[in-house]
Write an enzyme that holds these catalytic residues in place. Sequence first.
Site, PDB file in Angstrom:
ATOM      1  CG  HIS A 186       0.859  12.058  -7.036  1.00 26.21           C
ATOM      2  ND1 HIS A 186       2.168  12.478  -7.031  1.00 26.21           N
ATOM      3  CD2 HIS A 186       0.618  11.669  -8.304  1.00 26.21           C
ATOM      4  CE1 HIS A 186       2.670  12.358  -8.263  1.00 26.21           C
ATOM      5  NE2 HIS A 186       1.744  11.884  -9.037  1.00 26.21           N
ATOM      6  CD  GLN A 212     -11.494   4.539 -12.472  1.00 25.83           C
ATOM      7  OE1 GLN A 212     -11.702   5.444 -13.270  1.00 25.83           O
ATOM      8  NE2 GLN A 212     -10.291   4.074 -12.238  1.00 25.83           N
ATOM      9  CG  ASN A 247      -3.935   5.607  -8.062  1.00 27.09           C
ATOM     10  OD1 ASN A 247      -3.600   5.058  -7.029  1.00 27.09           O
ATOM     11  ND2 ASN A 247      -3.405   6.755  -8.467  1.00 27.09           N
TER      12      ASN A 247
HETATM   13  N1  UDP Z   1     -11.332   8.344 -10.767  1.00 20.22           N
HETATM   14  C1  UDP Z   1     -12.585   8.425 -10.194  1.00 20.22           C
HETATM   15  N2  UDP Z   1     -13.634   8.766 -10.989  1.00 20.22           N
HETATM   16  C2  UDP Z   1     -13.527   9.012 -12.313  1.00 20.22           C
HETATM   17  C3  UDP Z   1     -12.235   8.904 -12.906  1.00 20.22           C
HETATM   18  C4  UDP Z   1     -11.172   8.563 -12.093  1.00 20.22           C
HETATM   19  O1  UDP Z   1     -12.756   8.196  -8.992  1.00 20.22           O
HETATM   20  O2  UDP Z   1     -14.542   9.306 -12.950  1.00 20.22           O
HETATM   21  C5  UDP Z   1     -10.192   8.004  -9.879  1.00 20.22           C
HETATM   22  C6  UDP Z   1      -9.687   6.612 -10.119  1.00 20.22           C
HETATM   23  O3  UDP Z   1     -10.455   5.680  -9.371  1.00 20.22           O
HETATM   24  C7  UDP Z   1      -8.237   6.700  -9.674  1.00 20.22           C
HETATM   25  C8  UDP Z   1      -7.872   8.172  -9.904  1.00 20.22           C
HETATM   26  O4  UDP Z   1      -9.087   8.862 -10.128  1.00 20.22           O
HETATM   27  O5  UDP Z   1      -8.112   6.364  -8.300  1.00 20.22           O
HETATM   28  C9  UDP Z   1      -6.985   8.373 -11.108  1.00 20.22           C
HETATM   29  O6  UDP Z   1      -5.698   7.961 -10.810  1.00 20.22           O
HETATM   30  P1  UDP Z   1      -4.778   7.289 -11.903  1.00 20.22           P
HETATM   31  O7  UDP Z   1      -3.477   6.968 -11.251  1.00 20.22           O
HETATM   32  O8  UDP Z   1      -5.462   6.154 -12.541  1.00 20.22           O
HETATM   33  O9  UDP Z   1      -4.613   8.368 -13.037  1.00 20.22           O
HETATM   34  P2  UDP Z   1      -4.154   9.932 -13.045  1.00 20.22           P
HETATM   35  O10 UDP Z   1      -5.367  10.713 -12.725  1.00 20.22           O
HETATM   36  O11 UDP Z   1      -3.066  10.098 -12.029  1.00 20.22           O
HETATM   37  O12 UDP Z   1      -3.697  10.148 -14.447  1.00 20.22           O
END
Ligand code: UDP
Length: 489
Positions: free
Chosen positions: A18, A361, A380
């Site tokens: 979020h 990511q 995301n």
């Molecule tokens: N992310 C990241 N590095 C990682 C894993 C995830 O930066 O090693 C980021 C990814 O780019 C995304 C967020 O974490 O922006 C995860 O959001 P998402 O809505 O995909 O999943 P949630 O964590 O809410 O289940």
Amino acid sequence: MSPPRPHFLVLTFPLQGHITPALRLARRLLAASPDALVTFSTTAAAHRRMFPPPETTKPQDDGRLELLPFSDGTEGGFVRSSDPQAFNGYMASFHAAGARSVGELLVALAARGRAVTRVVYTLLLPWAADVARDRGLHSALYWIQPAAVFAVYHHYFRGGHAAAAAIVQHGHDPSFLVRLPGLPPLALRDLPSFLTESTDPSDQFHSVYTAIRDLFDFDPLDDKDAPKATVLVNTCQELEAGALAAMAEEYDMLPVGPLLPTSSGDDEAGLFKQDEDARYMEWLDGKPANSVVYVAFGSLARMEREQLDELLRGLEESGRPYLCVVRKDVKAELLNPEGTTSAGETDAGDKDGMVVEWCDQVRVLSHPAVGCFVTHCGWNSTLESVACGVPMVCVPRLSDQRMNAWLVEREWRVGARAEVGGDGVLRAAELRRRVEEVMREEEAVRRRAAAGEWKRAVADALGNGGSSDRNLTAFVRGGGVSVGTGLQA
Ligand code: UDP
């Protein structure tokens, strides 16, 4: 008297999925108008993790951006526990204390000559619109899931549509098809899990179900020029024309996404620390184009030992190089009885693979060596993959992830959904099969071509004068009050 300077208070729930789109929106609001002010606010515990001193209160962007926390009534935020009602308990405190604290924040900002003109809030803050309205302020929901999911919730909670009754009645049958206006027939297994699994008060996430229900109880500030509730959506017209059009009569739908990091990428504060040395980027540099399988399941997903073993075995058996994220907290949960971490076992050793705790990511997905993303389909992650033109193997679990996987596989045709067994475990053989399906020669060419087209469509939407860019600019230039309808066309 000249109109007040537009000042957006962007409020978000303290989860990474979020916070990321909320912060990106905050940056885009500032970029869209040199006059605009933004205050970004999440709970105090998340705020401390994201902005440790001296960052905590330092005004940014020449003072146009302020980072100010609100209280959720706790010292340390939500703490996981074995009590199945722990999250529901936290949410009760979050709602009561959050509404009070944000009200106080609005008063304090006005008192020091920085009055908010519009409140923008993400999921799970159903009280934000009431707090704004009670102070005579306009608000806008910032929907951080697909427009298709918004449409499903709308029909379920407000549509008075027979589908809601059908979902309740057939909740036990995952293949049951639901027909909703403006959407193709959807199997129950593709609908948001909170509608099929969390309607009972004893469910651990029942409070999410009720928060979304309350969110849809829109009652915006009376505005005869713009009587509909404004909903900014982190999607774009090109990706979801049908679902956006289906909601346009009821809401002022403004697709403004997919919001990505700014080109420098260095302003992405978050709850997680990246692996210190970004060795994985150098490792990627040494790999051929489209050869690497990147694996990450976002910021929340838990993992049993058995799942991790199956995952790493499937990757090794695929014979392709892989980069796999296993978060620090997941590793910690896999502590063996002797108290030594099993992290060594998650190391890829001499295999052609790399395991990291957290990476950048978007940078990884932008690297030409990455040929496939094995993802839980958080919105995301899904958008980032689409924007980078990377085909996906989808392993959805909760919330909107199942519909996101459906969009990837059926609507955009840039991925394949993997089946998990009744025990919820993705087996090595199934992973290998799906990776092959997405990456093997003839299929890969087709999927990559489709992914490339979506990548271009998204870039156009976000670029100068593109559909999302126009919507966002109009919203900001509206001076923080409503901008009317039809901007998404
Ligand atoms: N992310 C990241 N590095 C990682 C894993 C995830 O930066 O090693 C980021 C990814 O780019 C995304 C967020 O974490 O922006 C995860 O959001 P998402 O809505 O995909 O999943 P949630 O964590 O809410 O289940």
